[in-house]
Design a protein around this motif. Structure first.
Motif, mmCIF file in Angstrom:
data_model
loop_
_atom_site.group_PDB
_atom_site.id
_atom_site.type_symbol
_atom_site.label_atom_id
_atom_site.label_comp_id
_atom_site.label_asym_id
_atom_site.label_seq_id
_atom_site.Cartn_x
_atom_site.Cartn_y
_atom_site.Cartn_z
ATOM 1 N N ALA A 1 0.825 -1.198 0.000
ATOM 2 C CA ALA A 1 0.000 0.000 0.000
ATOM 3 C C ALA A 1 0.863 1.252 0.000
ATOM 4 C CB ALA A 1 -0.929 -0.017 1.206
ATOM 5 N N LEU B 1 -6.701 -1.361 1.719
ATOM 6 C CA LEU B 1 -6.237 -2.477 0.889
ATOM 7 C C LEU B 1 -6.419 -3.799 1.616
ATOM 8 C CD1 LEU B 1 -4.805 -3.540 -1.658
ATOM 9 C CD2 LEU B 1 -2.612 -3.113 -0.506
ATOM 10 N N HIS C 1 -10.196 -4.651 1.935
ATOM 11 C CA HIS C 1 -10.768 -5.009 0.638
ATOM 12 C C HIS C 1 -10.445 -6.452 0.256
ATOM 13 C CE1 HIS C 1 -12.715 -3.852 -3.086
ATOM 14 N NE2 HIS C 1 -11.702 -4.323 -3.803
ATOM 15 N N ASN C 2 -9.313 -6.980 0.766
ATOM 16 C CA ASN C 2 -8.881 -8.331 0.406
ATOM 17 C C ASN C 2 -8.982 -9.322 1.562
ATOM 18 O OD1 ASN C 2 -7.474 -8.195 -2.505
ATOM 19 N ND2 ASN C 2 -7.060 -6.275 -1.435
ATOM 20 N N LEU D 1 -7.052 -3.861 -5.860
ATOM 21 C CA LEU D 1 -6.931 -2.517 -5.311
ATOM 22 C C LEU D 1 -8.310 -1.914 -5.053
ATOM 23 C CD1 LEU D 1 -4.009 -1.071 -7.485
ATOM 24 C CD2 LEU D 1 -3.913 -2.378 -5.354
#
Length: 386
Positions: A68, A78, A81-82, A98
């Protein structure tokens, strides 16, 4: 075919019918159908860009926070989100989606990277129409195998595209890219933006204009002045006199013998389109809808050769770990070799007709399962081998 091509679960249940009774349990249809293309090459930052989203390929030893930081985005966003912790250290090769685009403010607009090997220059390549992979968010209880089955691709292809660990484990909330079929990749790479697509998702060929038939122009009739009548044609004998000699009656005189007609059939040199991949007796015939190929009996360890020149499109195994190989040839022809061992080539290799590629696997009986496919449809191999 051809790229990081893999085959999805080629069989279900216990796999091949070893006693050779008619059965629909063994099929390599999925092996031929689910050949996928390579994951695109990232730019110098490790970023792969598509019109709808971007992903970054992790480097070995760096954490989510480090990734990041070097991309100039928020580490918490980041990681969230994952579905991973910000301090998680990457093995290298994993994909992280992303949460927002990078490189567009001050770094230049990023467009889609083509689905094929490209130079790692850091400059984005032009957009490839229709090449953006689908994204799948892993739900609780899902595995790489169930997701591969859902999208009709192989688990190995999903692992290669997403940098999964050797055990193909996934985590809840992880976003996976679904590999793009190679046939669509190859077809779309040469299609202009906005080109019409057919039912298979490939660029439709441009219609061939049909020329209008030529209309003959009628010749103008000869004319004469009123009252003069029509001109009388001059007979041929008026300019060229008739011959004075008498011709020899038919059946008399010297006859020149005619040259013998060549027997073109005896001079034919064209052989079968495909060579036998292994010498042996056909112990199981092709039966459309029941057996997609033929079984060629041969002792275990017998060399298996390529039936024609081509590219190794895929090497995989069924659920019983029985190896399967697919070779792509010209004119959209595929040959499939199953129940093999001692594989001597790798995916992506160019092979020539008659080149050794594997050996016959041991069994009772030991045999090679051989298929010919026009596109993805199986056909009887015997007309190609005779």
């Amino acid at each position: 075919m051809a790229g990081s091509l893999v085959l999805a679960g080629c069989t279900s249940g216990s796999g091949m019918d070893w006693d050779l009774r008619p059965s629909d349990r063994f099929t390599t249809a999925e092996a031929a159908r689910t050949v996928t293309g390579d994951r695109p090459s990232p730019d110098a930052r490790g970023v792969i860009s598509y019109p709808g989203y971007q992903v970054v390929v992790a480097r070995s030893g760096e954490s989510v926070g480090t990734i990041a930081s070097r991309l100039g985005i928020d580490a918490a966003s980041l990681a969230r989100h994952n579905a991973v912790a910000p301090d998680t250290v990457m093995r290298g090769g994993e994909l992280l989606v992303l949460p927002s685009r990078v490189g567009e403010d001050g770094g230049g607009a990023i467009t889609a990277t083509p689905l094929g090997p490209t130079a790692n220059t850091g400059t984005a390549a032009p957009t490839v129409p229709g090449s953006e992979p689908l994204r799948h968010t892993v739900a609780r209880g899902e595995t790489a195998y169930t997701i591969a089955r859902l999208y009709n691709v192989s688990p190995r292809a999903i692992a290669d595209w997403n940098g999964l660990p050797p055990d193909l484990s996934v985590r809840e909330g992880q976003i996976l890219m679904i590999p793009v079929p190679q046939s669509i990749t190859a077809a779309s790479s040469g299609a202009p933006a906005g080109a019409p697509l057919n039912a298979t998702g490939l660029a439709a060929p441009a219609p061939t204009p049909i020329a209008a038939p030529a209309v003959p122009t009628p010749e103008a009739p000869a004319t004469s002045q009123p009252g003069q009548g029509s001109p009388t044609p001059v007979p041929p004998s008026a300019s060229t006199p008739l011959p004075t000699t008498n011709p020899t009656p038919a059946g008399q005189g010297t006859t020149t013998p005619q040259a013998p007609v060549a027997d073109m059939g005896s001079q034919r040199t064209e052989g079968p389109r495909l060579a036998m991949p292994v010498q042996g007796r056909i112990i199981r015939a092709y039966a459309q809808g029941r057996n997609d190929g033929i079984g060629i009996g041969a002792p275990a360890g017998t060399t298996v050769t390529a039936a024609a020149s081509g590219t190794v499109a895929a090497i995989t195994q069924d659920t019983d770990q029985v190896p399967i190989m697919v070779i792509r040839h010209e004119n959209n022809l595929l040959t499939v070799y199953a129940n093999i061992d001692g594989i001597q080539v790798a995916r992506g290799d160019r092979v020539s007709r008659g080149q050794a590629i594997a050996t016959v696997r041991s069994g009772d009986p030991s045999f090679l399962h051989f298929e010919v496919r026009e596109g993805f449809e199986s056909v009887d191999p015997m007309p190609y081998l005779q």
